[in-house]
Design a protein around this motif. Structure first.
Motif, PDB file in Angstrom:
ATOM      1  N   ASN A  24       0.818  -1.208   0.000  1.00  0.00           N
ATOM      2  CA  ASN A  24       0.000   0.000   0.000  1.00  0.00           C
ATOM      3  C   ASN A  24       0.852   1.259   0.000  1.00  0.00           C
ATOM      4  O   ASN A  24       0.533   2.243  -0.673  1.00  0.00           O
ATOM      5  N   ALA A  25       1.937   1.243   0.773  1.00  0.00           N
ATOM      6  CA  ALA A  25       2.803   2.417   0.873  1.00  0.00           C
ATOM      7  C   ALA A  25       3.438   2.742  -0.476  1.00  0.00           C
ATOM      8  O   ALA A  25       3.503   3.908  -0.882  1.00  0.00           O
ATOM      9  N   TYR A  26       3.911   1.724  -1.178  1.00  0.00           N
ATOM     10  CA  TYR A  26       4.549   1.965  -2.471  1.00  0.00           C
ATOM     11  C   TYR A  26       3.521   2.430  -3.503  1.00  0.00           C
ATOM     12  O   TYR A  26       3.794   3.340  -4.297  1.00  0.00           O
ATOM     13  N   GLY A  85      13.405   0.403   3.335  1.00  0.00           N
ATOM     14  CA  GLY A  85      13.262   1.345   4.433  1.00  0.00           C
ATOM     15  C   GLY A  85      14.429   2.312   4.485  1.00  0.00           C
ATOM     16  O   GLY A  85      14.255   3.507   4.742  1.00  0.00           O
ATOM     17  N   VAL A  86      15.642   1.806   4.233  1.00  0.00           N
ATOM     18  CA  VAL A  86      16.829   2.670   4.192  1.00  0.00           C
ATOM     19  C   VAL A  86      16.695   3.680   3.061  1.00  0.00           C
ATOM     20  O   VAL A  86      16.998   4.867   3.220  1.00  0.00           O
ATOM     21  N   ARG A  87      16.236   3.239   1.910  1.00  0.00           N
ATOM     22  CA  ARG A  87      16.040   4.145   0.769  1.00  0.00           C
ATOM     23  C   ARG A  87      15.036   5.238   1.100  1.00  0.00           C
ATOM     24  O   ARG A  87      15.247   6.415   0.786  1.00  0.00           O
ATOM     25  N   TRP A 181       6.411  15.398   1.824  1.00  0.00           N
ATOM     26  CA  TRP A 181       7.126  14.239   1.269  1.00  0.00           C
ATOM     27  C   TRP A 181       8.096  13.654   2.288  1.00  0.00           C
ATOM     28  O   TRP A 181       8.258  12.442   2.362  1.00  0.00           O
ATOM     29  N   ARG A 182       8.736  14.536   3.066  1.00  0.00           N
ATOM     30  CA  ARG A 182       9.649  14.048   4.100  1.00  0.00           C
ATOM     31  C   ARG A 182       8.899  13.220   5.141  1.00  0.00           C
ATOM     32  O   ARG A 182       9.372  12.162   5.567  1.00  0.00           O
ATOM     33  N   ILE A 183       7.731  13.698   5.538  1.00  0.00           N
ATOM     34  CA  ILE A 183       6.928  12.970   6.520  1.00  0.00           C
ATOM     35  C   ILE A 183       6.486  11.623   5.954  1.00  0.00           C
ATOM     36  O   ILE A 183       6.556  10.590   6.630  1.00  0.00           O
ATOM     37  N   LEU A 184       6.021  11.628   4.695  1.00  0.00           N
ATOM     38  CA  LEU A 184       5.577  10.383   4.071  1.00  0.00           C
ATOM     39  C   LEU A 184       6.717   9.381   3.963  1.00  0.00           C
ATOM     40  O   LEU A 184       6.572   8.206   4.325  1.00  0.00           O
ATOM     41  N   ALA A 187       7.609   8.035   7.337  1.00  0.00           N
ATOM     42  CA  ALA A 187       6.620   7.065   7.792  1.00  0.00           C
ATOM     43  C   ALA A 187       6.772   5.738   7.062  1.00  0.00           C
ATOM     44  O   ALA A 187       6.666   4.664   7.663  1.00  0.00           O
ATOM     45  N   ILE A 188       7.047   5.794   5.755  1.00  0.00           N
ATOM     46  CA  ILE A 188       7.253   4.575   4.980  1.00  0.00           C
ATOM     47  C   ILE A 188       8.468   3.809   5.496  1.00  0.00           C
ATOM     48  O   ILE A 188       8.432   2.580   5.630  1.00  0.00           O
ATOM     49  N   ALA A 189       9.551   4.526   5.803  1.00  0.00           N
ATOM     50  CA  ALA A 189      10.759   3.877   6.327  1.00  0.00           C
ATOM     51  C   ALA A 189      10.452   3.142   7.626  1.00  0.00           C
ATOM     52  O   ALA A 189      10.853   1.990   7.816  1.00  0.00           O
ATOM     53  N   VAL A 190       9.719   3.804   8.525  1.00  0.00           N
ATOM     54  CA  VAL A 190       9.371   3.188   9.817  1.00  0.00           C
ATOM     55  C   VAL A 190       8.500   1.951   9.606  1.00  0.00           C
ATOM     56  O   VAL A 190       8.716   0.901  10.233  1.00  0.00           O
TER      57      VAL A 190
END
Length: 201
Positions: A24-26, A85-87, A181-184, A187-190
């Protein structure tokens, strides 16, 4: 009876699919960037439909009886989720924002297809939820109930991915700001790291 199985499939399938995950995130990220959105939606739907059908047909029991295979699926999936997540974390710390109205896409369609397939098929949670859980519950329905249950879960999947992929356009004005975008991405990384860790808990 068939209607009950269908509604049960819609309810349970929707509950599992709507939960925040790597797939979903991607899809959300690609939809916001407006890069190959229909391709991503189609891949998500086809993969879910095939996995749900396979689970109801008995694949869930096969996976449960092969713990060695499930272990390596977890290892591969955790490594992939951690890497992405690192990316995402690196992207969150960049000072530039995405140009949503640029003419040339940042990545090729082949790269997007490969990534979407990876998020759809390399994440062990997909097999545990879609194949094993839905397959086992669907298989318990009497008569032709399993296939009505599967149809309900498939309908929930189709409706969700279409809504997420096509509805994201209404959020584009918000994501024209670099902070959004930074927040998104953060959040995706986490989410990716938590999913990777949860595979071994």
């Amino acid at each position: 009876m068939e209607l009950g199985a269908l509604l049960k499939g819609i309810g349970l399938g929707g509950g599992l699919i709507i939960a925040i995950g790597s797939q979903n995130a991607y899809l959300l990220r690609q939809a916001l960037k407006r890069e190959y959105v229909y391709t991503c939606i189609a891949i998500c739907i086809v993969c879910d439909v095939l996995l749900i059908g396979a689970g109801v047909a008995g694949m869930g029991e096969v996976i449960n009886n092969m713990p060695g295979l499930l272990f390596w699926i977890k290892i591969t999936g955790a490594a992939f989720l951690f890497w992405y997540g690192v990316r995402a974390a690196r992207s969150a710390f960049k000072s530039s924002s995405f140009e949503l109205d640029k003419q040339a896409p940042a990545v090729s369609q082949r790269q997007v297809i490969a990534a979407m397939l990876a998020f759809s098929l390399l994440n062990p949670h997909v097999y545990l939820d879609t194949v094993v859980l839905l397959g086992s519950i669907g298989g318990q329905q009497p008569g032709v109930g399993p296939w009505y249950f599967a149809l309900g879960a498939m309908l929930a999947s189709i409706i969700w991915f279409l809504s997420l992929g096509l509805g994201a356009q209404y959020l584009i004005p918000i994501f024209k700001r670099p902070l959004a975008w930074r927040i998104l991405d953060g959040a995706i990384a986490v989410v990716m790291w938590l999913l990777a860790i949860s595979l071994f808990l």
